[in-house]
Each structure stands twice: as structure tokens, then as C-alpha cells.
Design a protein around this motif. Structure first.
Motif, PDB file in Angstrom:
ATOM      1  N   ALA A 273      40.195  40.842  46.600  1.00 58.25           N
ATOM      2  CA  ALA A 273      39.971  40.695  45.164  1.00 58.25           C
ATOM      3  C   ALA A 273      41.200  40.131  44.459  1.00 58.25           C
ATOM      4  O   ALA A 273      41.078  39.381  43.484  1.00 58.25           O
ATOM      5  N   PHE A 299      32.774  43.854  42.367  1.00 52.33           N
ATOM      6  CA  PHE A 299      33.772  42.860  41.962  1.00 52.33           C
ATOM      7  C   PHE A 299      33.132  41.489  41.801  1.00 52.33           C
ATOM      8  O   PHE A 299      33.425  40.769  40.833  1.00 52.33           O
ATOM      9  N   PHE A 339      33.759  49.760  39.445  1.00 46.67           N
ATOM     10  CA  PHE A 339      34.797  48.731  39.506  1.00 46.67           C
ATOM     11  C   PHE A 339      36.134  49.406  39.796  1.00 46.67           C
ATOM     12  O   PHE A 339      36.622  50.210  39.010  1.00 46.67           O
ATOM     13  N   TRP A 343      41.419  46.733  41.267  1.00 42.36           N
ATOM     14  CA  TRP A 343      40.977  45.364  40.990  1.00 42.36           C
ATOM     15  C   TRP A 343      41.368  44.888  39.594  1.00 42.36           C
ATOM     16  O   TRP A 343      41.455  43.683  39.351  1.00 42.36           O
TER      17      TRP A 343
END
Length: 470
Positions: A273, A299, A339, A343
Motif C-alpha cells: 500500500a 485499500f 482501513f 495505510w
């Protein structure tokens, strides 16, 4: 006459400690310089490979302590956290050899022994991995010791969940000036445990402790990250009996003994990511070899909403900026399948280039937006709300300590001198330097080596313009 303001000693000590941690981490993986000069404005293009997850491989190595026969772990990344765990295992008598095949480690726990407290403290450094040695060592030796724990300075990450779980298994916990001593005079037994929060580390602790405990263990409100499931796969290969039920419930039936394993570690979705965010921020095109769709679905949805594009292949995922303006988004970090907090930091840099206002609600750590100060110094428009923001459209339950960041863009970034504060924030600084006009000097690079394998060489492969004297 102006009065000179002195830096508080506690702040100076913390800064010196951070720099010392960075130097040690850099040395473990062969980085000979702790700074890089980046000439920004060039899109990243090309292919890089990601190997095993930093959030799985060290824990898999600890699991080898539970087996009566040697284990083989493949796809191991060359990051400093791996070196720390290898050193701690060696101190406890585990024989470790590396195969000619890159990333293959052999671990033989036949002669496990108790290590000296001072040696453990010296080798552990800032890593929090030593807490996971407790269960396996209590099973093998009847005692364990862990030093004061470090880790990235992104907020309070108490070990109370770990210690309370170990007590329920029958461990006796004694806090010493040098750390924590544990013993199990009557052995360990199964327990009923409900975590107040689905902590990854505490879930790992319960798994590593329960598989050899007498009787059954029921763990409620468990973390179910892909790395957790991969650890469960490893333990099942060793002979464990583990059932993952719906609604974050895991049952473990203790067994008499475990054998070694042969396992290929799951890929590092956090690194994947991060490179995807770098491609987006620099208007580039990066193929991340080894990345898989299933573990990154959340993501990928956000990446597409922002305006990025991707193609999924059998051997990896291609991420690129398709042109046009990036779009603002609202993100709430959460435990898997939400999430990931890891990230958001790299993605923040890309969001500084989006047309409009983005909001990130950070619900996992209470101090993860400190890295934005340097981005604002470079020209970003990011406002941090230390008490969070009210939002009726929220899907993730609000936590008392959460913060929010509001990013307004697009904001041209300019080069600056910035110092890495933590692992993910550090990689974000690399992305910012690559995105900015002019030259950026990034120091404390060793912190980045805790979780990003060969990142200097990968920058070269992607055509980045930089100077690194190493």
C-alpha cells in the motif's frame, strides 16, 4: 532582549533515543548512512517486489519456539525487526541458519535455554516483539523475562492486555525495575478471555500461549487480520487445533506437543500500500510484485475513490495515476477488515494533491498525526484535531482518544529538511520528498528499515532521483 528558550531535558532524551534507535536499526540491515537527499518531481515507474509481512514473519519465528523439531520459514524480509527477533532467539539457544535461497530461514529450538536479562534488554532495542516470547518460554522453560518495551512513538500501546491474558493462563507476573519477570509454577491452563479491543498483539499472545496450555481456550473479540490468520495456519501446521468462529471468536484446544513447520509468509500488504501511495502521489506507475488482491480489498476501494487505478495480476498488482485531478475522500481507520491505520500515513501525502478537502478519522492510535507537521512545513494544508471531529455519517464507532486530520488540496510541496519520527510516517516523508519540487533531506532513515526491505534499492529501480552515500 529576547530570552533563550531551552529544550526540556525529557524532549532531548526522547530525540536522542529516537536517533540511537534509527542508527541501530540501520546497522542491522546494512544501511551505512542515515540520511538521503531526494530531488523531487519525477514520477516513480517500474517494478519492485515485496516479501513476507513485517507483521507476520517475526511472530512466526517466535512460534518456532513451540515446536519439538526444526521449522523453516520462507519469504522472510530483510528488515531490522527480523534481526532483533533472530538475536533474541539465538540468546535463548535457538540455532538459526539461512538458506542459499533468499528469505529462507531454518530455526532449530532443540536446545532452548533461559537468557540473561541484560542480554535480552540489549538485543531487544525498541522492538515490542519480546512480549510474545512469554507464552512459548513459559511452556519450554517455566519462566520468561521481557525488558521495557519500545516501538514506534505513535501513541500509548499498553501491554496490560498481554499481562492480563497471561495471568488468566496461570502465569505469575512480577514487575521489576529492569522489566517484567514471569513464571508458571503450576504450568499453563486454558482460559476464557475477552479482549476489550481486538488487539493484534494480544490476539497473537493468546494464540502462542494457548496451543500448549491444558484444556480449551475461548478468545472473544479477537483480531482477525490476514497476518493473524497466517499465524493460525502456521500453528495448525505444527499440530495445533484452532477454530475461527464468526464474530471474532477463536477456540483453541490445547495439545501435548507441537512439531516444526514449513511455511511461506504472507506478503506485506502495508509495504504494498505504501508503494501504491507513492505511485499516486508522484503521478507514477508502479508494479508491486507479490501483492495480492484479497488482503488489500479495502485499500483498493479507497485507492480507486481517490482517483488512482490498478490492475490485478497473478504475480502482483500494478498501481498508477491515470491522469486528471485526484479526488478527496473521508477515511476512518479501523481493525481488519477496515482501513488499516498503517495505510493512512503514506496516503495522506497523495491526498495533499487531491482537489478539495479530505478527512481522516484515526481510531486506532491516539498520536499518529505528528508526522503532518513536516508536511505542512513543505507546503501542505493539514489541520489536526486532537479531540477528533463529530461526523454523523461515521461507520466506525468513535473512540475517546481518536484524532482527525483535515487535508485541503491540491498543495504544491517544496523540499525541506525533515527527520523520520516513526516507521510509516518515515516512508510518508520519502513520498513527500519524491513529490515535492526541489531537494528534500530526510534523516533517521534507520527507522524506515524496521519495516521496509531494501527501500533504497527499490527507489533506484523505480527511477527516483536521489543521493545516498551508503
Amino acid at each position: 532582549m529576547s530570552q533563550k528558550t531551552e529544550t526540556p531535558q525529557s524532549t532531548t532524551d526522547a530525540t536522542d533515543g529516537l536517533k540511537q534507535d534509527a542508527r541501530k536499526a540501520a546497522a542491522r540491515v546494512g544501511l551505512t548512512s542515515d540520511e538521503i537527499l531526494i530531488n523531487g518531481g519525477r514520477p516513480l515507474r517500474g517494478r519492485i517486489e515485496v516479501r513476507g509481512a513485517k507483521n507476520l514473519a517475526p511472530k512466526a519465528m517466535v512460534a518456532a519456539l513451540l515446536g519439538k523439531t526444526p521449522s523453516v520459514l520462507r519469504n522472510v524480509p530483510n528488515v531490522s525487526d527480523i534481526r532483533i527477533v533472530a538475536g533474541l532467539l539465538a540468546l535463548h539457544g535457538v540455532q538459526i541458519t539461512r538458506s542459499d535461497d533468499p528469505g529462507e530461514w531454518h530455526l532449530d529450538p532443540s536446545n532452548v535455554e533461559q537468557a540473561h536479562h541484560a542480554d535480552i534488554d540489549a538485543h531487544a532495542g525498541s522492538s515490542r516483539i519480546p512480549i510474545l516470547f512469554c507464552g512459548p518460554l513459559l511452556h519450554r522453560l517455566g519462566e520468561a523475562f521481557i525488558p521495557d518495551l519500545g516501538g514506534c512513538r505513535i501513541g500509548d500501546r499498553p501491554i496490560d492486555f498481554h499481562l492480563e491474558a497471561l495471568r488468566k493462563f496461570g502465569a505469575v507476573v512480577e514487575k521489576l525495575p529492569s522489566g517484567i519477570s514471569l513464571s508458571a509454577p503450576d504450568g499453563l491452563h486454558g482460559a476464557n478471555i475477552e479482549l476489550p479491543y481486538p488487539s493484534v498483539g494480544a490476539t497473537e499472545q493468546v494464540l502462542l500461549t494457548s496451543v500448549l496450555a491444558k484444556g480449551q481456550t475461548e478468545l472473544r473479540n479477537a483480531a482477525i487480520e490476514p497476518e493473524i490468520i497466517d499465524l493460525i495456519c502456521i500453528l495448525q501446521k505444527m499440530g495445533a487445533i484452532i477454530t475461527v468462529e464468526p464474530n471474532r471468536v477463536i477456540f483453541i484446544e490445547g495439545v501435548e506437543e507441537l512439531r516444526g513447520y514449513d511455511h511461506r509468509a504472507i506478503f506485506d500488504r502495508n509495504e504494498a500500500a505504501s508503494w501504491a501511495s507513492a505511485a499516486l502521489a508522484t503521478r507514477g506507475d508502479v508494479f508491486v510484485g507479490g501483492a495480492k488482491q484479497e488482503e488489500m480489498m479495502t485499500f483498493l476501494n479507497v485507492f480507486r475513490k481517490v482517483g488512482g487505478d490498478f490492475d490485478v495480476h497473478d504475480d502482483g498488482i500494478r498501481f498508477w495515476h491515470p491522469g486528471g485531478e485526484l479526488k478527496p475522500v473521508t477515511i476512518e481507520t479501523d481493525v481488519h477488515p477496515g482501513f488499516m491505520t498503517d495505510w493512512q500515513q503514506p496516503l495522506v501525502v497523495a491526498l495533499t494533491q487531491a482537489e478539495g478537502t479530505s478527512t481522516i478519522h484515526e481510531t486506532v492510535y491516539e498520536n499518529r498525526f505528528g508526522f503532518t507537521d513536516a508536511l505542512n512545513q513543505m507546503g501542505a494544508d493539514i489541520e489536526v484535531y486532537k479531540d477528533g471531529l463529530h461526523d454523523d455519517a461515521r461507520r466506525v464507532k468513535r473512540r475517546e482518544f481518536e484524532q482527525a486530520a483535515v487535508i485541503t488540496g491540491p498543495s504544491p510541496l517544496s523540499g525541506a529538511e525533515i527527520e523520520v519520527p516513526d516507521l510509516r510516517g518515515g516512508f510518508s516523508y520519502l513520498i513527500a520528498g519524491l513529490t515535492a519540487e526541489g531537494q528534500t533531506r530526510v534523516t533517521n532513515l534507520g527507522i524506515i528499515s524496521r519495516g521496509y526491505e531494501n527501500f533504497i534499492e527499490k527507489l533506484r529501480l523505480l527511477g527516483a532521483d536521489f543521493v545516498y552515500e551508503g
